[in-house]
Design a protein around this motif. Structure first.
Motif, PDB file in Angstrom:
ATOM      1  N   LEU A 150      40.037  44.061  27.566  1.00  0.00           N
ATOM      2  CA  LEU A 150      38.756  43.354  27.587  1.00  0.00           C
ATOM      3  C   LEU A 150      38.917  41.926  28.104  1.00  0.00           C
ATOM      4  O   LEU A 150      38.114  41.463  28.934  1.00  0.00           O
ATOM      5  N   ALA A 151      39.957  41.223  27.653  1.00  0.00           N
ATOM      6  CA  ALA A 151      40.196  39.858  28.137  1.00  0.00           C
ATOM      7  C   ALA A 151      40.492  39.858  29.632  1.00  0.00           C
ATOM      8  O   ALA A 151      40.001  39.003  30.380  1.00  0.00           O
ATOM      9  N   GLY A 152      41.282  40.811  30.091  1.00  0.00           N
ATOM     10  CA  GLY A 152      41.570  40.911  31.516  1.00  0.00           C
ATOM     11  C   GLY A 152      40.335  41.234  32.336  1.00  0.00           C
ATOM     12  O   GLY A 152      40.148  40.694  33.430  1.00  0.00           O
ATOM     13  N   ALA A 153      39.494  42.109  31.807  1.00  0.00           N
ATOM     14  CA  ALA A 153      38.266  42.451  32.516  1.00  0.00           C
ATOM     15  C   ALA A 153      37.321  41.252  32.590  1.00  0.00           C
ATOM     16  O   ALA A 153      36.663  41.031  33.617  1.00  0.00           O
ATOM     17  N   LEU A 154      37.270  40.450  31.532  1.00  0.00           N
ATOM     18  CA  LEU A 154      36.419  39.255  31.560  1.00  0.00           C
ATOM     19  C   LEU A 154      36.937  38.219  32.563  1.00  0.00           C
ATOM     20  O   LEU A 154      36.148  37.585  33.266  1.00  0.00           O
ATOM     21  N   LEU A 155      38.252  38.060  32.654  1.00  0.00           N
ATOM     22  CA  LEU A 155      38.802  37.139  33.647  1.00  0.00           C
ATOM     23  C   LEU A 155      38.543  37.639  35.066  1.00  0.00           C
ATOM     24  O   LEU A 155      38.240  36.843  35.966  1.00  0.00           O
ATOM     25  N   THR A 156      38.664  38.923  35.275  1.00  0.00           N
ATOM     26  CA  THR A 156      38.392  39.481  36.595  1.00  0.00           C
ATOM     27  C   THR A 156      36.911  39.329  36.948  1.00  0.00           C
ATOM     28  O   THR A 156      36.569  39.032  38.097  1.00  0.00           O
ATOM     29  N   LEU A 157      36.039  39.503  35.964  1.00  0.00           N
ATOM     30  CA  LEU A 157      34.608  39.281  36.184  1.00  0.00           C
ATOM     31  C   LEU A 157      34.326  37.818  36.522  1.00  0.00           C
ATOM     32  O   LEU A 157      33.545  37.522  37.436  1.00  0.00           O
ATOM     33  N   ALA A 158      34.972  36.907  35.802  1.00  0.00           N
ATOM     34  CA  ALA A 158      34.802  35.478  36.103  1.00  0.00           C
ATOM     35  C   ALA A 158      35.294  35.160  37.510  1.00  0.00           C
ATOM     36  O   ALA A 158      34.693  34.339  38.221  1.00  0.00           O
ATOM     37  N   SER A 159      36.364  35.807  37.928  1.00  0.00           N
ATOM     38  CA  SER A 159      36.867  35.616  39.286  1.00  0.00           C
ATOM     39  C   SER A 159      35.857  36.101  40.323  1.00  0.00           C
ATOM     40  O   SER A 159      35.621  35.441  41.330  1.00  0.00           O
ATOM     41  N   ALA A 160      35.266  37.246  40.076  1.00  0.00           N
ATOM     42  CA  ALA A 160      34.272  37.777  41.013  1.00  0.00           C
ATOM     43  C   ALA A 160      33.038  36.884  41.077  1.00  0.00           C
ATOM     44  O   ALA A 160      32.489  36.640  42.158  1.00  0.00           O
ATOM     45  N   ILE A 161      32.615  36.365  39.946  1.00  0.00           N
ATOM     46  CA  ILE A 161      31.466  35.453  39.935  1.00  0.00           C
ATOM     47  C   ILE A 161      31.806  34.167  40.688  1.00  0.00           C
ATOM     48  O   ILE A 161      30.992  33.639  41.447  1.00  0.00           O
ATOM     49  N   GLY A 162      33.024  33.677  40.504  1.00  0.00           N
ATOM     50  CA  GLY A 162      33.457  32.483  41.234  1.00  0.00           C
ATOM     51  C   GLY A 162      33.484  32.708  42.731  1.00  0.00           C
ATOM     52  O   GLY A 162      33.143  31.817  43.507  1.00  0.00           O
ATOM     53  N   LEU A 163      33.894  33.896  43.156  1.00  0.00           N
ATOM     54  CA  LEU A 163      33.897  34.201  44.585  1.00  0.00           C
ATOM     55  C   LEU A 163      32.492  34.198  45.165  1.00  0.00           C
ATOM     56  O   LEU A 163      32.274  33.809  46.310  1.00  0.00           O
ATOM     57  N   LEU A 164      31.534  34.640  44.375  1.00  0.00           N
ATOM     58  CA  LEU A 164      30.154  34.658  44.855  1.00  0.00           C
ATOM     59  C   LEU A 164      29.496  33.283  44.795  1.00  0.00           C
ATOM     60  O   LEU A 164      28.659  32.958  45.627  1.00  0.00           O
ATOM     61  N   ARG A 165      29.864  32.468  43.816  1.00  0.00           N
ATOM     62  CA  ARG A 165      29.185  31.198  43.606  1.00  0.00           C
ATOM     63  C   ARG A 165      29.684  30.073  44.515  1.00  0.00           C
ATOM     64  O   ARG A 165      28.896  29.225  44.919  1.00  0.00           O
ATOM     65  N   PHE A 166      30.979  30.027  44.788  1.00  0.00           N
ATOM     66  CA  PHE A 166      31.501  28.938  45.600  1.00  0.00           C
ATOM     67  C   PHE A 166      31.097  29.128  47.049  1.00  0.00           C
ATOM     68  O   PHE A 166      30.971  30.242  47.529  1.00  0.00           O
ATOM     69  N   ARG A 167      30.967  28.015  47.774  1.00  0.00           N
ATOM     70  CA  ARG A 167      30.344  28.093  49.086  1.00  0.00           C
ATOM     71  C   ARG A 167      31.302  28.237  50.250  1.00  0.00           C
ATOM     72  O   ARG A 167      30.967  28.805  51.265  1.00  0.00           O
ATOM     73  N   ASP A 168      32.520  27.712  50.157  1.00  0.00           N
ATOM     74  CA  ASP A 168      33.413  27.792  51.303  1.00  0.00           C
ATOM     75  C   ASP A 168      34.743  28.418  50.907  1.00  0.00           C
ATOM     76  O   ASP A 168      35.029  28.621  49.738  1.00  0.00           O
ATOM     77  N   THR A 169      35.533  28.718  51.905  1.00  0.00           N
ATOM     78  CA  THR A 169      36.778  29.444  51.674  1.00  0.00           C
ATOM     79  C   THR A 169      37.764  28.631  50.859  1.00  0.00           C
ATOM     80  O   THR A 169      38.453  29.179  49.993  1.00  0.00           O
ATOM     81  N   LEU A 170      37.850  27.346  51.116  1.00  0.00           N
ATOM     82  CA  LEU A 170      38.780  26.516  50.356  1.00  0.00           C
ATOM     83  C   LEU A 170      38.424  26.480  48.879  1.00  0.00           C
ATOM     84  O   LEU A 170      39.309  26.417  48.027  1.00  0.00           O
ATOM     85  N   SER A 171      37.153  26.522  48.550  1.00  0.00           N
ATOM     86  CA  SER A 171      36.739  26.563  47.145  1.00  0.00           C
ATOM     87  C   SER A 171      36.962  27.941  46.536  1.00  0.00           C
ATOM     88  O   SER A 171      37.215  28.054  45.340  1.00  0.00           O
ATOM     89  N   ARG A 172      36.870  28.963  47.333  1.00  0.00           N
ATOM     90  CA  ARG A 172      37.013  30.330  46.830  1.00  0.00           C
ATOM     91  C   ARG A 172      38.459  30.749  46.608  1.00  0.00           C
ATOM     92  O   ARG A 172      38.713  31.774  45.997  1.00  0.00           O
ATOM     93  N   MET A 173      39.403  29.970  47.113  1.00  0.00           N
ATOM     94  CA  MET A 173      40.812  30.338  46.948  1.00  0.00           C
ATOM     95  C   MET A 173      41.221  30.399  45.488  1.00  0.00           C
ATOM     96  O   MET A 173      41.952  31.294  45.081  1.00  0.00           O
ATOM     97  N   HIS A 174      40.785  29.441  44.690  1.00  0.00           N
ATOM     98  CA  HIS A 174      41.204  29.401  43.287  1.00  0.00           C
ATOM     99  C   HIS A 174      40.746  30.625  42.496  1.00  0.00           C
ATOM    100  O   HIS A 174      41.568  31.289  41.881  1.00  0.00           O
ATOM    101  N   PRO A 175      39.448  30.965  42.499  1.00  0.00           N
ATOM    102  CA  PRO A 175      39.074  32.153  41.723  1.00  0.00           C
ATOM    103  C   PRO A 175      39.587  33.457  42.318  1.00  0.00           C
ATOM    104  O   PRO A 175      39.689  34.463  41.618  1.00  0.00           O
ATOM    105  N   ALA A 176      39.928  33.449  43.591  1.00  0.00           N
ATOM    106  CA  ALA A 176      40.458  34.675  44.188  1.00  0.00           C
ATOM    107  C   ALA A 176      41.902  34.912  43.777  1.00  0.00           C
ATOM    108  O   ALA A 176      42.359  36.055  43.767  1.00  0.00           O
ATOM    109  N   ALA A 177      42.627  33.872  43.440  1.00  0.00           N
ATOM    110  CA  ALA A 177      44.046  34.037  43.158  1.00  0.00           C
ATOM    111  C   ALA A 177      44.366  33.972  41.667  1.00  0.00           C
ATOM    112  O   ALA A 177      44.897  34.929  41.104  1.00  0.00           O
TER     113      ALA A 177
END
Length: 122
Positions: free
Chosen positions: A15-42
């Protein structure tokens, strides 16, 4: 529902891993440019995957498939930072060439205009 503590602990890790993965996916959608999206993607995505694999490892502990889970976690931890670094370098170079980078634009404009200005080659 069983009263086995291993299953409960395993479910909590998954459950904790799934919540972190969900937060990562939300971060990928919310951030506007590639440099900002690197952190939640990794970072949170890899930690979420490792937590899910750890929870699955607790669940199947005496099995011989545990080695595959460990191998998958090691590969994810070793490759995700390298991939994020390479994507970041490419995105940074492309944004510098396009002139769309924002946080260092005044410094880069001074150097790139001088190099690309035909009058500066005299």
């Amino acid at each position: 529902m069983t009263d086995d503590p291993r299953e409960i602990i395993s479910a909590l890790f998954v459950l904790a891993g799934a919540l972190l993965t969900l937060a990562s996916a939300i971060g990928l959608l919310r951030f506007r440019d590639t440099l900002s999206r690197m952190h939640p993607a990794a970072k949170p995505q890899v930690l979420g995957l490792v937590l899910i694999l750890f929870g699955a490892g607790i669940r199947i502990f005496p099995s011989s498939d545990l080695g595959m889970l460990v191998l998958a976690a090691i590969v994810a931890v070793c490759t995700a930072p390298v991939i994020a670094n390479r994507v970041g370098n490419v995105a940074y170079r492309e944004s510098v060439e396009d002139g769309t980078i924002t946080h260092e634009a005044p410094v880069l404009e001074k150097h790139t205009k001088r190099a690309s200005d035909p009058r500066s080659r005299r």
